[in-house]
Design a protein around this motif. Sequence first.
Motif, PDB file in Angstrom:
ATOM      1  N   ALA A 276      -0.793   4.500   0.303  1.00 45.46           N
ATOM      2  CA  ALA A 276      -2.194   4.482   0.479  1.00 45.46           C
ATOM      3  C   ALA A 276      -2.638   2.996   0.364  1.00 45.46           C
ATOM      4  CB  ALA A 276      -3.202   5.515  -0.259  1.00 45.46           C
ATOM      5  N   ASP A 277      -2.247   2.485  -0.832  1.00 46.11           N
ATOM      6  CA  ASP A 277      -2.712   0.919  -0.770  1.00 46.11           C
ATOM      7  C   ASP A 277      -1.993   0.163   0.326  1.00 46.11           C
ATOM      8  OD1 ASP A 277      -4.191   1.482  -2.953  1.00 46.11           O
ATOM      9  OD2 ASP A 277      -2.739   1.020  -4.529  1.00 46.11           O
ATOM     10  N   GLY A 278      -0.705   0.435   0.745  1.00 49.74           N
ATOM     11  CA  GLY A 278       0.227  -0.327   1.636  1.00 49.74           C
ATOM     12  C   GLY A 278      -0.630  -0.110   3.134  1.00 49.74           C
ATOM     13  N   ILE A 279      -1.056   0.876   3.353  1.00 45.63           N
ATOM     14  CA  ILE A 279      -1.988   1.269   4.541  1.00 45.63           C
ATOM     15  C   ILE A 279      -3.381   0.673   4.546  1.00 45.63           C
ATOM     16  CG2 ILE A 279      -2.681   3.039   5.866  1.00 45.63           C
ATOM     17  CD1 ILE A 279      -0.783   4.959   5.259  1.00 45.63           C
ATOM     18  N   LEU A 280      -3.931   0.704   3.212  1.00 47.00           N
ATOM     19  CA  LEU A 280      -5.127   0.126   3.414  1.00 47.00           C
ATOM     20  C   LEU A 280      -5.227  -1.445   3.435  1.00 47.00           C
ATOM     21  CD1 LEU A 280      -6.814   2.359   0.691  1.00 47.00           C
ATOM     22  CD2 LEU A 280      -7.246   2.449   3.233  1.00 47.00           C
ATOM     23  N   ASP A 281      -4.187  -2.227   2.910  1.00 50.99           N
ATOM     24  CA  ASP A 281      -3.972  -3.613   2.710  1.00 50.99           C
ATOM     25  C   ASP A 281      -3.248  -4.076   3.823  1.00 50.99           C
ATOM     26  OD1 ASP A 281      -1.556  -3.486   1.844  1.00 50.99           O
ATOM     27  OD2 ASP A 281      -1.819  -3.697  -0.121  1.00 50.99           O
ATOM     28  N   GLY A 282      -2.817  -3.458   4.711  1.00 53.28           N
ATOM     29  CA  GLY A 282      -2.139  -3.881   5.799  1.00 53.28           C
ATOM     30  C   GLY A 282      -0.528  -4.045   5.522  1.00 53.28           C
ATOM     31  N   THR A 283       0.024  -4.011   4.589  1.00 57.02           N
ATOM     32  CA  THR A 283       1.175  -4.073   3.974  1.00 57.02           C
ATOM     33  C   THR A 283       2.449  -3.232   5.003  1.00 57.02           C
ATOM     34  OG1 THR A 283       0.602  -4.712   1.770  1.00 57.02           O
ATOM     35  CG2 THR A 283       3.025  -4.433   2.352  1.00 57.02           C
ATOM     36  N   ILE A 284       1.964  -2.170   5.156  1.00 57.44           N
ATOM     37  CA  ILE A 284       2.682  -1.124   6.185  1.00 57.44           C
ATOM     38  C   ILE A 284       1.967  -1.412   7.431  1.00 57.44           C
ATOM     39  CG2 ILE A 284       3.099   1.146   6.398  1.00 57.44           C
ATOM     40  CD1 ILE A 284       2.875   1.840   3.452  1.00 57.44           C
ATOM     41  N   PRO A 285       2.952  -1.851   8.461  1.00 53.64           N
ATOM     42  CA  PRO A 285       2.557  -1.873   9.842  1.00 53.64           C
ATOM     43  C   PRO A 285       1.929  -0.494  10.576  1.00 53.64           C
ATOM     44  CG  PRO A 285       4.702  -2.234   9.632  1.00 53.64           C
ATOM     45  CD  PRO A 285       4.389  -2.052   8.356  1.00 53.64           C
ATOM     46  N   PRO A 286       0.993  -0.728  11.548  1.00 53.23           N
ATOM     47  CA  PRO A 286       0.314   0.479  12.162  1.00 53.23           C
ATOM     48  C   PRO A 286       1.578   1.373  12.615  1.00 53.23           C
ATOM     49  CG  PRO A 286      -0.984  -1.659  12.724  1.00 53.23           C
ATOM     50  CD  PRO A 286       0.613  -1.843  11.884  1.00 53.23           C
ATOM     51  N   GLU A 287       2.626   0.733  13.226  1.00 44.23           N
ATOM     52  CA  GLU A 287       3.611   1.727  13.808  1.00 44.23           C
ATOM     53  C   GLU A 287       4.388   2.537  12.798  1.00 44.23           C
ATOM     54  OE1 GLU A 287       5.307  -2.504  13.408  1.00 44.23           O
ATOM     55  OE2 GLU A 287       3.427  -1.396  14.129  1.00 44.23           O
TER      56      GLU A 287
END
Length: 499
Positions: A276-287
Amino acid sequence: MNSIYSRNFFVTAGLVLLSFVILASAMLGFARSFFINERREALDNSAEEAARSSVSSFAENHVLAGWDLRMNITTISRSTGFHIFITDYNGSVVSCSDLQFVCEHLGRRIPDDVIRSLSEAGAYDSITTLGGFYSTRYFVSATPIIWKSGDSSLLLGYAFAASDATDITSSWANLSLIFILTAAGVLLAALVVSHVSSKKLAKPLDEMAVAARKFAHGDWSARVPLDDRTDEIGALISAFNAMADSLERSEVQRREFIANVSHELKTPMTAIAGFADGILDGTIPPESQKKYLATISAETKRLNRLVRDMLEMSRSQDLAADPIKRKDFDISELLVQTLLNFEARANEKHLDVDLQLPEDRMMVNANPDAITQVVYNLLDNAVKFASPDSMLTLSLWKQNGLAYVSVKNHGETIPPEELSLIFGRFHKTDRSRSRDRDGVGLGLYLVKSILNSHDQDIAVTSRDGVTEFVFTLALAGKPAAGKQSSKQTKAANKQRPSA
């Protein structure tokens, strides 16, 4: 001196002392009355005996002052210790029991009020000096001397018997002293017995109080020595120690449960928070977010299953422990009905099911819902870990007064070091979770808990790819045979009748 013992001893001693004072006062009063009444009765008897002697003397000599009369009343005086004298009807002394030849009392006159009382009442009983006749107070008893001839009667005089009041008081004082010394000895013995018994009674109570205070500070190791006591205190000590054992086990289980739950929750929660933190801070790319959101969803569902299973485990344990829910039922029918729930899953893995049941009904006594949960969990594990295209065997037989149920599958062998841990809470033999991703390790723990609550046992063996669980149940109408150990269950399994 400890507080419980002090209170117990002083309360007991106070009650004993109070009882002693009340009893001693009552006994002394009763004894004094009895002693004085007995002395007065003896005086009355002596006076009457002197009156009879006077009548006999008068019949022979026609006088009350004869030598024979004096000898008779002297004999009575010596045998009783009383002073005896005779008066005429006017109250003048005519004969006395004194040993002197010339008695000082002869010729002396008794007060008119005493003679008047004798005349009116027919008897006299008092503590008096007789108007100076005696120098000190005497117990005096008197009776009339009456001569009867035919229908006529004649008052000849009066017979007196007297005893020095100081002699009676002295005798009573000596008797009272003996009584008081004896009572004091009894009281001392009672206090000693009370001291010993109170100390013996208070010792285990103090030890229980000390142990309870240790419990309050988190020390569950304290116990009270039983010392081979078989009385009510011994029963209380046994119950207290059993309670302490139960509390200690509960505390250990509570700590283990918290540790296990914390461990089980830590992994999925860490994964959920990290993704969840990775998605929120952009670490995990949208794709890639959809893939990690799916992982978050799966871990959330696993957390939900963990909570659900723990609640179900608690409910099932409470249900199994209730003896009111137990009844007689056909275990064969229960096995068949539970097995039908796994038909679809068994077909998916192409498992052959071998159902080995006796021809006759086999009635057992247990909680049917709880035993259904036991069979369900064992079959669920057996189907889950069975190799495709293998054999799944469900057997039932009775031996040594017990019913035996066996669930056997073919798959991977459980390592020997895992067998002793398999029934633990949150334990999984597949540590990679690759084949048991949905489980939380509570199924076999629940099986063991339910059977323990029924005073039954379960054993497991795993060798050469064959894993078998065997558990026992009490037959209906049979007395409780006592809980078997896992070794006994395994031994019975080896000796079971062939299908």
